[in-house]
Scaffold this motif. Structure first.
Motif, PDB file in Angstrom:
ATOM      1  N   LYS A  30       0.838  -1.200   0.000  1.00 19.28           N
ATOM      2  CA  LYS A  30       0.000   0.000   0.000  1.00 19.28           C
ATOM      3  C   LYS A  30       0.881   1.261   0.000  1.00 19.28           C
ATOM      4  O   LYS A  30       0.598   2.233  -0.704  1.00 19.28           O
ATOM      5  CB  LYS A  30      -0.906  -0.036   1.237  1.00 19.28           C
ATOM      6  CG  LYS A  30      -2.051   0.950   1.187  1.00 19.28           C
ATOM      7  CD  LYS A  30      -2.993   0.740   2.369  1.00 19.28           C
ATOM      8  CE  LYS A  30      -3.807   2.007   2.595  1.00 19.28           C
ATOM      9  NZ  LYS A  30      -4.388   2.044   3.939  1.00 19.28           N
ATOM     10  N   ALA A  31       1.945   1.226   0.799  1.00 22.16           N
ATOM     11  CA  ALA A  31       2.867   2.381   0.867  1.00 22.16           C
ATOM     12  C   ALA A  31       3.495   2.634  -0.499  1.00 22.16           C
ATOM     13  O   ALA A  31       3.564   3.775  -0.982  1.00 22.16           O
ATOM     14  CB  ALA A  31       3.940   2.135   1.922  1.00 22.16           C
ATOM     15  N   ILE A  32       3.937   1.562  -1.165  1.00 20.86           N
ATOM     16  CA  ILE A  32       4.582   1.718  -2.470  1.00 20.86           C
ATOM     17  C   ILE A  32       3.565   2.177  -3.514  1.00 20.86           C
ATOM     18  O   ILE A  32       3.877   2.957  -4.403  1.00 20.86           O
ATOM     19  CB  ILE A  32       5.329   0.420  -2.833  1.00 20.86           C
ATOM     20  CG1 ILE A  32       6.590   0.387  -1.963  1.00 20.86           C
ATOM     21  CG2 ILE A  32       5.669   0.360  -4.340  1.00 20.86           C
ATOM     22  CD1 ILE A  32       7.531  -0.713  -2.126  1.00 20.86           C
ATOM     23  N   GLY A  33       2.321   1.736  -3.351  1.00 22.44           N
ATOM     24  CA  GLY A  33       1.261   2.187  -4.249  1.00 22.44           C
ATOM     25  C   GLY A  33       0.876   3.647  -4.049  1.00 22.44           C
ATOM     26  O   GLY A  33       0.297   4.275  -4.928  1.00 22.44           O
ATOM     27  N   LYS A  34       1.237   4.180  -2.902  1.00 19.12           N
ATOM     28  CA  LYS A  34       0.822   5.549  -2.575  1.00 19.12           C
ATOM     29  C   LYS A  34       1.912   6.598  -2.829  1.00 19.12           C
ATOM     30  O   LYS A  34       1.615   7.735  -3.193  1.00 19.12           O
ATOM     31  CB  LYS A  34       0.411   5.583  -1.095  1.00 19.12           C
ATOM     32  CG  LYS A  34      -0.138   6.924  -0.658  1.00 19.12           C
ATOM     33  CD  LYS A  34      -0.684   6.872   0.753  1.00 19.12           C
ATOM     34  CE  LYS A  34      -1.093   8.279   1.197  1.00 19.12           C
ATOM     35  NZ  LYS A  34      -1.480   8.319   2.608  1.00 19.12           N
ATOM     36  N   ILE A  35       3.173   6.236  -2.597  1.00 20.46           N
ATOM     37  CA  ILE A  35       4.256   7.246  -2.625  1.00 20.46           C
ATOM     38  C   ILE A  35       4.670   7.574  -4.061  1.00 20.46           C
ATOM     39  O   ILE A  35       5.023   6.679  -4.836  1.00 20.46           O
ATOM     40  CB  ILE A  35       5.477   6.749  -1.815  1.00 20.46           C
ATOM     41  CG1 ILE A  35       5.077   6.572  -0.345  1.00 20.46           C
ATOM     42  CG2 ILE A  35       6.641   7.734  -1.917  1.00 20.46           C
ATOM     43  CD1 ILE A  35       6.053   5.761   0.461  1.00 20.46           C
ATOM     44  N   PRO A  36       4.659   8.867  -4.421  1.00 18.42           N
ATOM     45  CA  PRO A  36       5.036   9.275  -5.775  1.00 18.42           C
ATOM     46  C   PRO A  36       6.550   9.183  -6.001  1.00 18.42           C
ATOM     47  O   PRO A  36       7.272  10.170  -5.871  1.00 18.42           O
ATOM     48  CB  PRO A  36       4.536  10.729  -5.863  1.00 18.42           C
ATOM     49  CG  PRO A  36       4.481  11.214  -4.456  1.00 18.42           C
ATOM     50  CD  PRO A  36       4.259  10.016  -3.585  1.00 18.42           C
ATOM     51  N   ARG A  37       7.021   7.981  -6.344  1.00 13.45           N
ATOM     52  CA  ARG A  37       8.469   7.747  -6.481  1.00 13.45           C
ATOM     53  C   ARG A  37       9.105   8.671  -7.521  1.00 13.45           C
ATOM     54  O   ARG A  37      10.272   9.043  -7.402  1.00 13.45           O
ATOM     55  CB  ARG A  37       8.712   6.268  -6.855  1.00 13.45           C
ATOM     56  CG  ARG A  37      10.201   5.871  -6.883  1.00 13.45           C
ATOM     57  CD  ARG A  37      10.357   4.367  -7.098  1.00 13.45           C
ATOM     58  NE  ARG A  37      11.747   3.940  -6.996  1.00 13.45           N
ATOM     59  CZ  ARG A  37      12.486   3.537  -8.032  1.00 13.45           C
ATOM     60  NH1 ARG A  37      11.973   3.508  -9.250  1.00 13.45           N
ATOM     61  NH2 ARG A  37      13.736   3.158  -7.861  1.00 13.45           N
ATOM     62  N   HIS A  38       8.328   9.061  -8.555  1.00 12.31           N
ATOM     63  CA  HIS A  38       8.908   9.914  -9.601  1.00 12.31           C
ATOM     64  C   HIS A  38       9.382  11.259  -9.045  1.00 12.31           C
ATOM     65  O   HIS A  38      10.295  11.863  -9.591  1.00 12.31           O
ATOM     66  CB  HIS A  38       7.910  10.125 -10.751  1.00 12.31           C
ATOM     67  CG  HIS A  38       6.640  10.809 -10.360  1.00 12.31           C
ATOM     68  ND1 HIS A  38       5.614  10.145  -9.716  1.00 12.31           N
ATOM     69  CD2 HIS A  38       6.227  12.094 -10.517  1.00 12.31           C
ATOM     70  CE1 HIS A  38       4.611  11.001  -9.500  1.00 12.31           C
ATOM     71  NE2 HIS A  38       4.963  12.185  -9.970  1.00 12.31           N
ATOM     72  N   LEU A  39       8.781  11.713  -7.940  1.00 15.75           N
ATOM     73  CA  LEU A  39       9.197  13.002  -7.370  1.00 15.75           C
ATOM     74  C   LEU A  39      10.573  12.914  -6.700  1.00 15.75           C
ATOM     75  O   LEU A  39      11.205  13.933  -6.448  1.00 15.75           O
ATOM     76  CB  LEU A  39       8.161  13.496  -6.352  1.00 15.75           C
ATOM     77  CG  LEU A  39       6.739  13.724  -6.876  1.00 15.75           C
ATOM     78  CD1 LEU A  39       5.848  14.269  -5.769  1.00 15.75           C
ATOM     79  CD2 LEU A  39       6.731  14.667  -8.080  1.00 15.75           C
ATOM     80  N   PHE A  40      11.017  11.692  -6.415  1.00  8.84           N
ATOM     81  CA  PHE A  40      12.302  11.501  -5.746  1.00  8.84           C
ATOM     82  C   PHE A  40      13.460  11.438  -6.747  1.00  8.84           C
ATOM     83  O   PHE A  40      14.611  11.293  -6.363  1.00  8.84           O
ATOM     84  CB  PHE A  40      12.292  10.193  -4.930  1.00  8.84           C
ATOM     85  CG  PHE A  40      11.380  10.240  -3.740  1.00  8.84           C
ATOM     86  CD1 PHE A  40      11.887  10.451  -2.470  1.00  8.84           C
ATOM     87  CD2 PHE A  40      10.010  10.076  -3.890  1.00  8.84           C
ATOM     88  CE1 PHE A  40      11.034  10.498  -1.367  1.00  8.84           C
ATOM     89  CE2 PHE A  40       9.152  10.126  -2.797  1.00  8.84           C
ATOM     90  CZ  PHE A  40       9.674  10.341  -1.527  1.00  8.84           C
ATOM     91  N   MET A  41      13.137  11.488  -8.038  1.00 12.24           N
ATOM     92  CA  MET A  41      14.158  11.291  -9.070  1.00 12.24           C
ATOM     93  C   MET A  41      14.321  12.543  -9.912  1.00 12.24           C
ATOM     94  O   MET A  41      13.425  13.365  -9.981  1.00 12.24           O
ATOM     95  CB  MET A  41      13.744  10.117  -9.954  1.00 12.24           C
ATOM     96  CG  MET A  41      13.605   8.840  -9.144  1.00 12.24           C
ATOM     97  SD  MET A  41      12.739   7.536 -10.009  1.00 12.24           S
ATOM     98  CE  MET A  41      14.001   6.964 -11.101  1.00 12.24           C
ATOM     99  N   ASP A  42      15.498  12.664 -10.534  1.00 15.81           N
ATOM    100  CA  ASP A  42      15.697  13.784 -11.449  1.00 15.81           C
ATOM    101  C   ASP A  42      14.707  13.641 -12.592  1.00 15.81           C
ATOM    102  O   ASP A  42      14.429  12.542 -13.051  1.00 15.81           O
ATOM    103  CB  ASP A  42      17.135  13.778 -11.993  1.00 15.81           C
ATOM    104  CG  ASP A  42      18.140  14.028 -10.878  1.00 15.81           C
ATOM    105  OD1 ASP A  42      17.740  14.662  -9.878  1.00 15.81           O
ATOM    106  OD2 ASP A  42      19.296  13.587 -10.991  1.00 15.81           O
ATOM    107  N   SER A  43      14.203  14.776 -13.056  1.00 12.51           N
ATOM    108  CA  SER A  43      13.096  14.732 -14.027  1.00 12.51           C
ATOM    109  C   SER A  43      13.423  13.902 -15.270  1.00 12.51           C
ATOM    110  O   SER A  43      12.533  13.336 -15.888  1.00 12.51           O
ATOM    111  CB  SER A  43      12.691  16.140 -14.426  1.00 12.51           C
ATOM    112  OG  SER A  43      13.827  16.836 -14.901  1.00 12.51           O
TER     113      SER A  43
END
Length: 213
Positions: A30-43
């Motif tokens: 559920k946590a992985i489904g919720k957290i916007p991982r793309h925001l943690f990476m360079d565009s």
């Protein structure tokens, strides 16, 4: 800094991938489904954000593969309110997963550049750790010990003794041990001097840096 329906859909596909790879913990999924991982990476890496792979971030470090994050998180068996020490804040993604699981997170980062970036970024997207510390993860955080669990997010050539000593009884330390290839290792503290050890397969991590000053 947007999180779109497309991103949410890609995250659900990632969750499905993790289930097929054997991740069972509903809270972790559920946590992985919720957290916007793309925001943690360079565009530049946005398209790769929901592929099950590690990617480079600043200071020659990486954002761990989602499967690895899920695997380590599942091993910790985090319960809401648990005190968790994270060694290697990095991009902050693993830290966000732990916060999402209800942990009170204390996180140590060795790279000044990453520490500055992540300590500004996490609160901006709604994730507040109890403490983010710039320092040497090998020493742990004795002043806040004991911890219900400790997670090391970089390859350690050996198991730092201070980390074992800072675990609560029944506390769990999850650490990838080894030089080129690491063995994911779980220690469960059974008594003042007793630890149960489990080795759980090979992974590849960037090395844990020791303070050379």
């Amino acid at each position: 800094m947007k999180d779109t329906f497309k991103h949410q859909g890609m995250r659900q596909q990632l969750v499905e991938t993790l289930i097929t790879k054997g991740i069972k913990d509903e809270a972790v999924l559920k946590a992985i489904g919720k957290i916007p991982r793309h925001l943690f990476m360079d565009s530049g890496f946005i398209d790769h954000a929901y592929v099950d792979k590690a990617f480079p971030i600043a200071a020659d470090q990486t954002i761990s593969q989602p499967y690895t994050v899920a695997f380590q998180s599942e091993l910790l068996q985090v319960k809401p309110g648990d005190k968790v020490l994270e060694i290697g804040t990095g991009s902050g993604y693993q830290c966000a997963v732990l916060i999402e699981l209800g942990a009170k997170v204390y996180s140590i980062e060795r790279q000044q550049e990453l520490f500055k970036k992540t300590s500004k970024f996490l609160p901006k997207i709604g994730y507040r750790a109890k403490k983010l510390i710039f320092g040497d993860g090998y020493k742990g955080l004795p002043e806040e010990a004991p911890f219900d669990s400790i997670i090391v997010t970089a390859g350690a050539p050996f198991v730092p003794k201070p980390l074992l000593s800072q675990l609560a009884i029944n506390g769990r330390l999850v650490i990838p041990v080894g030089d080129d290839v690491q063995v994911m290792t779980l220690f469960i503290r059974k008594g003042p001097k007793e630890f149960e050890k489990h080795e759980l397969g090979e992974f590849r991590f960037v090395p844990l840096l020791e303070d050379k000053n």
